[in-house]
Every structure is written in C-alpha cells, then in structure tokens.
Design a protein around this motif. Structure first.
Motif, mmCIF file in Angstrom:
data_model
loop_
_atom_site.group_PDB
_atom_site.id
_atom_site.type_symbol
_atom_site.label_atom_id
_atom_site.label_comp_id
_atom_site.label_asym_id
_atom_site.label_seq_id
_atom_site.Cartn_x
_atom_site.Cartn_y
_atom_site.Cartn_z
ATOM 1 N N ALA B 8 14.157 43.508 5.104
ATOM 2 C CA ALA B 8 15.139 42.470 5.426
ATOM 3 C C ALA B 8 15.964 42.104 4.199
ATOM 4 C CB ALA B 8 14.425 41.234 5.983
ATOM 5 N N ARG B 9 15.286 41.939 3.063
ATOM 6 C CA ARG B 9 16.005 41.548 1.847
ATOM 7 C C ARG B 9 16.864 42.681 1.315
ATOM 8 N NH1 ARG B 9 11.880 39.069 -2.202
ATOM 9 N NH2 ARG B 9 13.693 39.444 -3.540
ATOM 10 N N THR B 10 16.383 43.918 1.441
ATOM 11 C CA THR B 10 17.189 45.068 1.009
ATOM 12 C C THR B 10 18.468 45.148 1.846
ATOM 13 O OG1 THR B 10 15.210 46.273 0.330
ATOM 14 C CG2 THR B 10 17.198 47.581 0.678
ATOM 15 N N LEU B 11 18.328 44.936 3.144
ATOM 16 C CA LEU B 11 19.496 45.012 4.043
ATOM 17 C C LEU B 11 20.517 43.909 3.717
ATOM 18 C CD1 LEU B 11 17.849 45.866 7.492
ATOM 19 C CD2 LEU B 11 19.059 47.413 5.938
ATOM 20 N N ARG B 12 20.053 42.812 3.148
ATOM 21 C CA ARG B 12 20.984 41.757 2.729
ATOM 22 C C ARG B 12 21.601 42.068 1.366
ATOM 23 N NH1 ARG B 12 16.971 38.115 4.655
ATOM 24 N NH2 ARG B 12 16.352 37.578 2.529
ATOM 25 N N GLY B 13 21.135 43.146 0.730
ATOM 26 C CA GLY B 13 21.708 43.546 -0.552
ATOM 27 C C GLY B 13 21.125 42.822 -1.747
ATOM 28 N N ASP B 14 19.995 42.152 -1.552
ATOM 29 C CA ASP B 14 19.326 41.455 -2.650
ATOM 30 C C ASP B 14 18.959 42.455 -3.753
ATOM 31 O OD1 ASP B 14 17.327 40.472 -4.327
ATOM 32 O OD2 ASP B 14 16.306 39.363 -2.739
ATOM 33 N N PRO B 15 19.519 42.306 -4.948
ATOM 34 C CA PRO B 15 19.321 43.329 -5.984
ATOM 35 C C PRO B 15 17.854 43.543 -6.363
ATOM 36 C CG PRO B 15 20.563 41.427 -6.847
ATOM 37 C CD PRO B 15 20.449 41.246 -5.378
ATOM 38 N N ARG B 16 17.060 42.466 -6.337
ATOM 39 C CA ARG B 16 15.659 42.666 -6.706
ATOM 40 C C ARG B 16 14.922 43.458 -5.635
ATOM 41 N NH1 ARG B 16 13.643 36.889 -8.395
ATOM 42 N NH2 ARG B 16 11.600 37.900 -8.351
ATOM 43 N N ALA B 17 15.264 43.231 -4.383
ATOM 44 C CA ALA B 17 14.650 44.004 -3.299
ATOM 45 C C ALA B 17 15.078 45.471 -3.374
ATOM 46 C CB ALA B 17 15.040 43.408 -1.945
ATOM 47 N N VAL B 18 16.364 45.679 -3.666
ATOM 48 C CA VAL B 18 16.870 47.054 -3.792
ATOM 49 C C VAL B 18 16.119 47.781 -4.904
ATOM 50 C CG1 VAL B 18 18.891 48.457 -4.366
ATOM 51 C CG2 VAL B 18 19.150 46.492 -2.844
ATOM 52 N N ALA B 19 15.970 47.097 -6.040
ATOM 53 C CA ALA B 19 15.254 47.697 -7.177
ATOM 54 C C ALA B 19 13.815 48.024 -6.784
ATOM 55 C CB ALA B 19 15.286 46.749 -8.373
ATOM 56 N N ARG B 20 13.194 47.098 -6.086
ATOM 57 C CA ARG B 20 11.808 47.285 -5.657
ATOM 58 C C ARG B 20 11.695 48.484 -4.700
ATOM 59 N NH1 ARG B 20 7.529 44.037 -3.411
ATOM 60 N NH2 ARG B 20 5.887 45.610 -3.164
ATOM 61 N N ALA B 21 12.643 48.565 -3.774
ATOM 62 C CA ALA B 21 12.627 49.668 -2.804
ATOM 63 C C ALA B 21 12.770 51.019 -3.510
ATOM 64 C CB ALA B 21 13.738 49.477 -1.767
ATOM 65 N N ILE B 22 13.644 51.059 -4.504
ATOM 66 C CA ILE B 22 13.818 52.332 -5.228
ATOM 67 C C ILE B 22 12.555 52.668 -6.038
ATOM 68 C CG2 ILE B 22 15.201 53.549 -6.979
ATOM 69 C CD1 ILE B 22 17.662 52.173 -5.914
ATOM 70 N N ARG B 132 19.617 56.520 0.316
ATOM 71 C CA ARG B 132 19.406 55.819 1.589
ATOM 72 C C ARG B 132 19.263 54.312 1.372
ATOM 73 N NH1 ARG B 132 17.997 57.646 6.210
ATOM 74 N NH2 ARG B 132 18.469 59.846 6.142
ATOM 75 N N VAL B 133 18.485 53.956 0.355
ATOM 76 C CA VAL B 133 18.265 52.535 0.056
ATOM 77 C C VAL B 133 19.602 51.862 -0.275
ATOM 78 C CG1 VAL B 133 17.215 50.907 -1.579
ATOM 79 C CG2 VAL B 133 15.871 52.857 -0.736
ATOM 80 N N LEU B 134 20.385 52.484 -1.145
ATOM 81 C CA LEU B 134 21.660 51.884 -1.563
ATOM 82 C C LEU B 134 22.655 51.833 -0.404
ATOM 83 C CD1 LEU B 134 21.873 53.602 -5.076
ATOM 84 C CD2 LEU B 134 21.462 51.169 -4.620
ATOM 85 N N ASP B 135 22.639 52.857 0.410
ATOM 86 C CA ASP B 135 23.476 52.919 1.606
ATOM 87 C C ASP B 135 23.138 51.741 2.533
ATOM 88 O OD1 ASP B 135 24.884 53.669 3.867
ATOM 89 O OD2 ASP B 135 23.899 55.615 4.119
#
Lengths: 315, 315
Positions: B8-22, B132-135
């Motif tokens: 959910a947080r990655t889809l909102r573009g939250d940078p910390r979530a994006v970093a965590r996902a990667i 995919r994560v960044l997309d």
C-alpha cells in the motif's frame, strides 16, 4: 539409421555420422536425448578452444593455420564455426571459409558451420550440444570460431575451455577490446597481421591492459601472441601457449570448474525447454504467451505466472 | 511492516517503502511473491529508459541533467543505477554519484544504486523486479543506468523500453560502439562532451554506422543527439527524441512486443529459481552440483540430468 547405430558410428569418428548428429542438434530432433546419452561416456576428453574477434581480423585464416599446426603433431581437429545470428541483425556473416578447403581431404579434420539462432541473449544450447558430438567423436582439439559481435564474443567463453581473442593492428582495436569487456574472458590474445603497421602499438596497448587487469601472481595472465596467420608465422608459439593454458587449467582445478558451470547451464537449458513443451501440452501452445501478456499488462504478476507453469508439471 | 502494508505504501510512492521493497528484491526475500502480486495491477505505466556507455563518458552527469529536464515538465522520475559486477571482475565502479545530490531534496525523484550479482551472463532478475517496484510506485519515467562493459550494455536493452547509448569524442569510440554489437540495441545515441575536440568526427562516424545498419524506411532509425550534459546543452533535444521514440514504440506495437519478451524472461527466471529450490528440497542442496559434475565428467548426460530435475517436480 537408428539412433543406436548413429551413436556407434559417431563414436568411431565417421564424418557422415558426425554431420548427421550435428544436424539433429540443429533441428532439436526428438532423438537428441538418446543420442546425448549414448555419447556421454566418451565426452570430456577434447580440449575446447574458442576463437573470437571482430570481422576482418583473420579468424578463418588463423583457424586454418592452427588446424595445420595441430595436424602436424597428430591431433585430430574439429572446427565448429558458429554464426551468431541474433534476433537483432538477422544474420551476421562469418569470415571467409575458402582457406578451410586446404583441409577438405584430411580425414583427421572435421569442419562444420552452424547457425546459432535460438533464444535472445546468446548462443543457443546448440553450440554445447554440437561440441559434445565432436568431443565424443574423438577429436583431440575442437576449435569454436565465432565472429566477435558484442554478446557473442563474451558468450563463447561459456562454451570453451580456453578463449582466444584475436585483434589486428589499427582502428583502436586494443581500446575496443578493453571496453567491450572481452578482457575478462580472454585467456590468450593474438595480434594477427603482425607485419602490418601499428602491430607493435597494438601489442603494447594490450600488454598494458592485461597488466592493469592483473589479478595477482597465482592467476593466469593472458599472453599476447603476434602472428601472421596467412604465412603461419607465430602459430607454433600460439600452439605452445594453448598447451600451457590447458596445463594451467588442469593443474589449478579451473578446468573442472569451467566444465561444471557449463554442464549446469546445459542441464538447465534442457529443463527450461522441457518445461515450455509441457506447458504447451497442458495449456496449449499459447499459454506462456498469454501469461507473458498478462504480466506485461499488469493483469498478472510474474510469480503467479511462474506458479501456473510449475503447476502444469505437477498434474 | 507487513507485506500488505508495504504494498500500500509503495503504491502511494512513499520513498521509504520503495527503498524497502527494492531491498526485498535484492535479498530475494520470501515475501517477493506477495509483494509483486500486490504491485502488479499498477505496473506497465512507467517509461523505462536505459542509459549505457563506456566509463568516463558522462553517464551520471547525463542522467542527472535528464532528471532535471524531466522534473521541469512535472514528470516523477526514478533512477536505478545498476552495478553489473560480474563473476569475472568482482565489481565494476559506477560513475560519480555526487551530482545526484542535486536531487536529494526533491520528493519527485527517487535514486537507488543496486548491485546486480546473480547468474553468469547478464544482469540478474533483480533489475526487472526493481523496475516493477518503481513502475508501481508511480514514477512516470524510470532511468536505468549501467556502466557499459561488454555484456551489460547489451543486456540493458532487455530491461528497458528505450536504450540510450552514450559516446564521447576521441579514442575511437564510434568504432568501439559498432564492434561491440551495441549498434543493434541502441534506440538513440548521445555524443556527450560535444564541446570537446573530435565531437563532430564521432557524430559523423556514428551517423555513417547508423545509415549502414538502416533496416528500411518503416523502422526506427536511431537519432544522434549532441550534448554537454554538465551545462545542460542538448538535454532538451534528448528529451524530445525520447518522447518521439516512445510514440514510435507505442504506435508500431513494438512497446508491447518488448514488454512481452521481458515478461516472458522474467517468468522463466522465476520458474528456474523455483526449480532449483525444489530440487534442493528433494535431493539436497548439492543435487544440481552433483548432476553437473556427472555430466561434466561424462558419467551422465544432460538430458538424463534434466530428467532427474523434472522428476523432482512430479513427486
């Protein structure tokens, strides 16, 4: 000819059987499994030497000169000229085959060109399979020649025990070799056309690059051999260096390591192929395409798609 | 954070979530399947632009200038700098990251370096997964930057919609580009440092190569853009050409084709990984190594070994 008969004749080195076996490889014939099983006990003896380099560098001439030198000491020699036609170019030209005619009547030499179509991103499994055939047929040395265009010149290192990278003077070849990442896969450099202007500069440039890339005293440091393949000059030294590298590979355990990695990739390529076939059996030929489309469009994700494929195996 | 929350947080573009996902991608975490399934419905929107070229050509500076230009028109931009450490070199240096600090406080920009270890012969599946994560995180454009060493510069074309190859004047770069087989994968050339001596010659050389490789009027002919990335000169034209290429990809159906091939390779990489895991579960972790050793030594053949692996799936 049944497959058992083909195996027996291939193992005896019968050139027509060898040619037939390689055709089965090219056509991914259903008999491949039986053929490879029959040949396996006699594999692992040939020395596999890859030759690569940019067009015009004299690969065919060098290969031919090498064949002559190896024949003089009694080695039986197989040559596989791989055309790395890619989905991008739709067909790269191999070098002049004419000089190979020198060996046309020599039964100790087997020469075969092979198109290497197949999957994106490299030489297909056809190359390792064809090398298996030549190995089992009793050739002491098998030369794999490929024209050096990008990927292919790096990929050849995955199929050979020893990788020879050919350069020629002029046109910033040395610089090109370094930048294309070929330096990492080269076990031996040949500066061909060493009687041309600029040959010394090319050797010097290569020497500098090799010394910068040096990874410690214990490791192999790629020698640089100057040749004029058209007249045979330097070929004797090339053969000596190839022998030295083979000894190094054997003594250091690197030969076993390289062959292990190769076998592993070969097995996995077959598994993946079998998997595609089975999925097609269960879900129809369009199944993988449909899954890929779903993933590409965001309707599906790659893990669920992979799960569908794996489930097809578990029926 | 549980995986659903991370999605959910990655889809909102939250940078910390994006970093965590990667990071989960880099570590091949067990949650990857759930993560990718959650992100999938929001993928397929970002434009993926690959940038490659030899060291010293100004890739980082160009990437930074491109980010600035794309931000000016309001695009959200993700940058993935992939280090193609290979089993051969054990670590190639990426270009100077300092200039990226310009964007450190801009929440519309996400920058991440990633080591791409993994299997022999190319960038691992980590790259497509991270893209995919960044997309899914809603970046309009994702720039994938890799240092151009051999294989890596060709491989990047497998992950991007548009591949940009950077050159700089001097040192026979043009020739190098042609020989390394990069010509086939380049959708756009940039001659950076266009204020240096020899820039015109490099452009001319590239133009000649592009025209020789021309594959008919209907197809895309890679434009050549001259830039001085450090001062921003030519970056506007680069953005225009990138837009044109995207339009071409979409209108010609090539975008769908490229994404299809990519999805297919991604699925198969996951299948192969799952296969290795299952074989390890059934036969122990050394099973594939044992089979590879048997094949390498001639005790086994690759088809029988593949059969053993496949049988492990059918238990």
């Amino acid at each position: 000819m049944d497959t058992a008969g083909l195996v027996a004749r291939t193992l005896r080195g019968d050139p027509r059987a060898v040619a037939r076996a390689i055709s089965l490889v090219e056509n991914a014939a259903p008999e491949l499994g039986e053929l490879m099983a029959g040949l396996a006990p006699r594999t692992g003896r040939a020395r596999l030497v890859g030759l690569t380099g940019p067009p015009g560098v004299g690969k065919s001439t060098s290969t031919s000169a090498l064949v002559t030198a190896l024949r003089e000491r009694g080695d039986r020699v197989g040559v596989l000229a791989v055309d790395p036609s890619s989905p991008f170019t739709g067909g790269a030209l191999l070098g002049d085959r004419v000089r190979m005619q020198d060996h046309a009547t020599d039964t100790g030499v087997f020469i075969r060109s092979m198109a290497s179509r197949g999957h994106l991103g490299g030489l297909s499994w056809a190359t390792p399979h064809a090398l298996r055939v030549l190995d089992a047929a009793g050739f002491d040395v098998v030369l794999v020649e490929t024209v050096g265009v990008g990927q292919a010149e790096v990929d050849i290192a995955r199929h050979a025990d020893t990788t020879v990278v050919l350069c020629a003077p002029g046109m910033g070849d040395g610089v090109q070799v370094a930048k294309a990442g070929v330096l990492e896969v080269a076990d031996l450099f040949v500066v061909n056309k060493a009687d041309h202007d600029g040959a010394h500069a090319t050797v010097r440039e290569l020497r500098q690059m090799v010394s910068q890339a040096d990874r410690g005293a214990a490791e192999w440091r790629p020698p640089i051999v100057s040749t004029v393949a058209a007249s045979g000059t330097g070929i004797e030294e090339l053969v000596e260096r190839l022998d030295e590298h083979h000894t190094h590979l054997r003594d250091s355990g690197e030969l076993g390591r390289r062959r292990h990695v190769r076998a592993r990739e070969e097995i996995e390529a077959i598994v993946l192929h079998a998997l595609r076939e089975r999925v097609a059996d269960v879900h129809g030929h369009a199944a993988l395409d449909t899954l890929a489309d779903e993933v590409a469009s965001g309707e599906g994700d790659p893990y669920s798609a992979a799960g569908t494929l794996l489930a097809a195996l578990e029926r």
